[in-house]
Motif scaffolding. Structure first.
Motif, PDB file in Angstrom:
ATOM      1  N   HIS A  76      -2.248  -1.200 -20.318  1.00 51.23           N
ATOM      2  CA  HIS A  76      -1.841  -0.256 -21.389  1.00 51.23           C
ATOM      3  C   HIS A  76      -0.639   0.113 -21.567  1.00 51.23           C
ATOM      4  O   HIS A  76       0.144   0.097 -20.468  1.00 51.23           O
ATOM      5  N   LEU A  77       0.234   0.137 -22.745  1.00 51.71           N
ATOM      6  CA  LEU A  77       1.564   0.346 -22.900  1.00 51.71           C
ATOM      7  C   LEU A  77       2.044   1.587 -22.105  1.00 51.71           C
ATOM      8  O   LEU A  77       3.169   1.539 -21.502  1.00 51.71           O
ATOM      9  N   GLU A  78       1.249   2.548 -22.240  1.00 52.21           N
ATOM     10  CA  GLU A  78       1.756   4.023 -21.516  1.00 52.21           C
ATOM     11  C   GLU A  78       1.332   4.310 -20.272  1.00 52.21           C
ATOM     12  O   GLU A  78       1.706   4.864 -19.399  1.00 52.21           O
ATOM     13  N   ARG A  79       0.110   3.727 -20.124  1.00 58.32           N
ATOM     14  CA  ARG A  79      -0.852   4.332 -18.927  1.00 58.32           C
ATOM     15  C   ARG A  79      -0.867   3.190 -18.017  1.00 58.32           C
ATOM     16  O   ARG A  79      -1.556   3.617 -16.827  1.00 58.32           O
ATOM     17  N   GLY A  80      -0.383   2.110 -18.253  1.00 56.76           N
ATOM     18  CA  GLY A  80      -0.573   1.154 -17.008  1.00 56.76           C
ATOM     19  C   GLY A  80      -1.790   0.274 -16.902  1.00 56.76           C
ATOM     20  O   GLY A  80      -2.503   0.197 -18.198  1.00 56.76           O
ATOM     21  N   ASP A  81      -1.980  -0.085 -15.951  1.00 55.07           N
ATOM     22  CA  ASP A  81      -3.532  -0.672 -15.539  1.00 55.07           C
ATOM     23  C   ASP A  81      -4.520   0.231 -15.725  1.00 55.07           C
ATOM     24  O   ASP A  81      -4.665   1.247 -15.453  1.00 55.07           O
ATOM     25  N   LEU A  82      -5.743  -0.376 -16.428  1.00 55.42           N
ATOM     26  CA  LEU A  82      -6.955   0.183 -16.797  1.00 55.42           C
ATOM     27  C   LEU A  82      -8.069  -0.924 -16.277  1.00 55.42           C
ATOM     28  O   LEU A  82      -7.756  -2.015 -16.336  1.00 55.42           O
ATOM     29  N   ALA A  83      -9.224  -0.276 -15.586  1.00 52.73           N
ATOM     30  CA  ALA A  83     -10.192  -1.056 -15.386  1.00 52.73           C
ATOM     31  C   ALA A  83     -11.167  -1.282 -16.561  1.00 52.73           C
ATOM     32  O   ALA A  83     -11.035  -0.961 -17.677  1.00 52.73           O
ATOM     33  N   GLU A  84     -11.980  -2.293 -16.180  1.00 51.78           N
ATOM     34  CA  GLU A  84     -13.098  -2.628 -17.428  1.00 51.78           C
ATOM     35  C   GLU A  84     -14.329  -2.327 -17.019  1.00 51.78           C
ATOM     36  O   GLU A  84     -14.764  -2.672 -16.012  1.00 51.78           O
ATOM     37  N   LEU A  85     -15.067  -1.664 -18.015  1.00 50.99           N
ATOM     38  CA  LEU A  85     -16.593  -1.721 -17.914  1.00 50.99           C
ATOM     39  C   LEU A  85     -17.124  -2.581 -19.064  1.00 50.99           C
ATOM     40  O   LEU A  85     -17.271  -2.253 -20.162  1.00 50.99           O
ATOM     41  N   PHE A  86     -18.071  -3.622 -18.685  1.00 50.08           N
ATOM     42  CA  PHE A  86     -18.792  -4.328 -19.504  1.00 50.08           C
ATOM     43  C   PHE A  86     -20.356  -4.074 -19.426  1.00 50.08           C
ATOM     44  O   PHE A  86     -20.742  -3.822 -18.340  1.00 50.08           O
ATOM     45  N   VAL A  87     -20.719  -3.928 -20.546  1.00 51.53           N
ATOM     46  CA  VAL A  87     -22.225  -3.747 -20.802  1.00 51.53           C
ATOM     47  C   VAL A  87     -22.719  -4.654 -21.788  1.00 51.53           C
ATOM     48  O   VAL A  87     -22.217  -4.989 -22.779  1.00 51.53           O
ATOM     49  N   ALA A  88     -23.892  -5.169 -21.090  1.00 51.77           N
ATOM     50  CA  ALA A  88     -24.497  -6.260 -22.018  1.00 51.77           C
ATOM     51  C   ALA A  88     -25.232  -5.731 -23.047  1.00 51.77           C
ATOM     52  O   ALA A  88     -26.036  -4.662 -23.185  1.00 51.77           O
ATOM     53  N   GLY A  89     -25.027  -6.200 -24.387  1.00 47.12           N
ATOM     54  CA  GLY A  89     -25.677  -5.965 -25.610  1.00 47.12           C
ATOM     55  C   GLY A  89     -27.288  -6.216 -25.329  1.00 47.12           C
ATOM     56  O   GLY A  89     -28.102  -5.538 -25.955  1.00 47.12           O
ATOM     57  N   GLU A  90     -27.762  -7.121 -24.885  1.00 40.40           N
ATOM     58  CA  GLU A  90     -28.984  -7.566 -24.347  1.00 40.40           C
ATOM     59  C   GLU A  90     -29.576  -6.287 -23.527  1.00 40.40           C
ATOM     60  O   GLU A  90     -30.983  -6.036 -23.696  1.00 40.40           O
TER      61      GLU A  90
END
Length: 256
Positions: A76-90
């Motif tokens: 993120h340009l201001e907040r630095g690193d961010l984690a990712e949460l992936f959720v399956a549409g299925e």
């Protein structure tokens, strides 16, 4: 703490098009709110970028990756690193309570990330006893599922009652789910282009792979072999280096 979302909307026109554009965005927005509710109860759960996509691309038939947590995947340009949460549409087809279970499962990984607790091995497939502790802390019931460890999680009635409002809101916005890549899809007569730009015309679109599946052992990094699924079902294939059995994608992807 707040969450940040990333999803792909469809391009359409008219009232029906506007409704189509909201199918995914409403779900992602609610997933964000539920994640924020989890953070309020468990401050060590980190903020995430929420992504909603396919959980069946690249996995064997009958398998689905319901969710995944990964630290520092976004910058993120201001907040630095961010984690990712992936959720399956299925996975939306499983209903709001199980979707909450996916979020709590991944939130437990998030707490481990925040605290620097190693709770998985084998590239995140094997869930160790530290994960069991974290999952229980987040309110999940946790059972062992060999050979992938303490990865079998469920939302008990007590946790469902605590998150009753969140479950109800998820139920209100989940009005669709993604088809599995492994399900034959008949494209109706007169349809336009199919997936990947292929022209429709009544064909069955199926996923197939005649080259076997990748099986990994417990080495760090794991050794990889390709083997027919039918061979894996005959019995364990043991790695002579680490002494552990090679596991196929069915075992690798069930929980994460």
């Amino acid at each position: 703490m707040t969450t940040t979302s990333a999803t792909t909307s469809t391009t359409a026109q008219g009232d029906d098009g506007a409704a189509a554009e909201r199918v995914a965005s409403l779900v992602v927005a609610e997933l964000e709110r539920v994640w924020a509710a989890i953070i309020r109860r468990h401050p060590d759960v980190p903020p995430v970028v929420v992504t909603l996509a396919s959980g069946t691309v690249g996995v064997p038939a009958g398998s689905i990756t319901l969710g995944h947590f990964a630290g520092a995947r976004w910058e993120h340009l201001e907040r630095g690193d961010l984690a990712e949460l992936f959720v399956a549409g299925e996975g939306l087809a499983r209903g709001p309570r199980d979707v909450l279970g996916t979020l709590l499962h991944e939130a437990a990984h998030g707490v481990g990330h925040t605290r620097g607790i190693r709770n998985t091995s084998r590239q995140g497939r094997y869930h160790n006893t530290e994960y069991k502790k974290l999952g229980m802390e987040l309110g999940l019931s946790v059972a062992k599922a060999d050979p992938i460890g303490w990865s079998d999680t469920d939302v008990p009635d007590s946790t469902a009652a605590e998150y009753a409002d969140e479950i109800a809101r998820l139920g209100a916005v989940i009005r669709a789910h993604r088809r599995s890549e492994h399900v034959a899809l008949t494209i109706g007569a007169g349809a336009g282009a199919g997936d990947d730009g292929e022209t429709g015309g009544g064909e069955d679109v199926r996923a197939s792979n005649n080259n076997g599946v990748a099986a990994l052992c417990g080495c760090e990094p794991p050794r990889r072999i390709r083997v027919a699924p039918s061979v894996l079902t005959l019995g364990a294939i043991e790695c002579k280096v680490c002494g552990e059995a090679f596991t196929g994608p069915d075992e690798q992807d069930k929980a994460d």
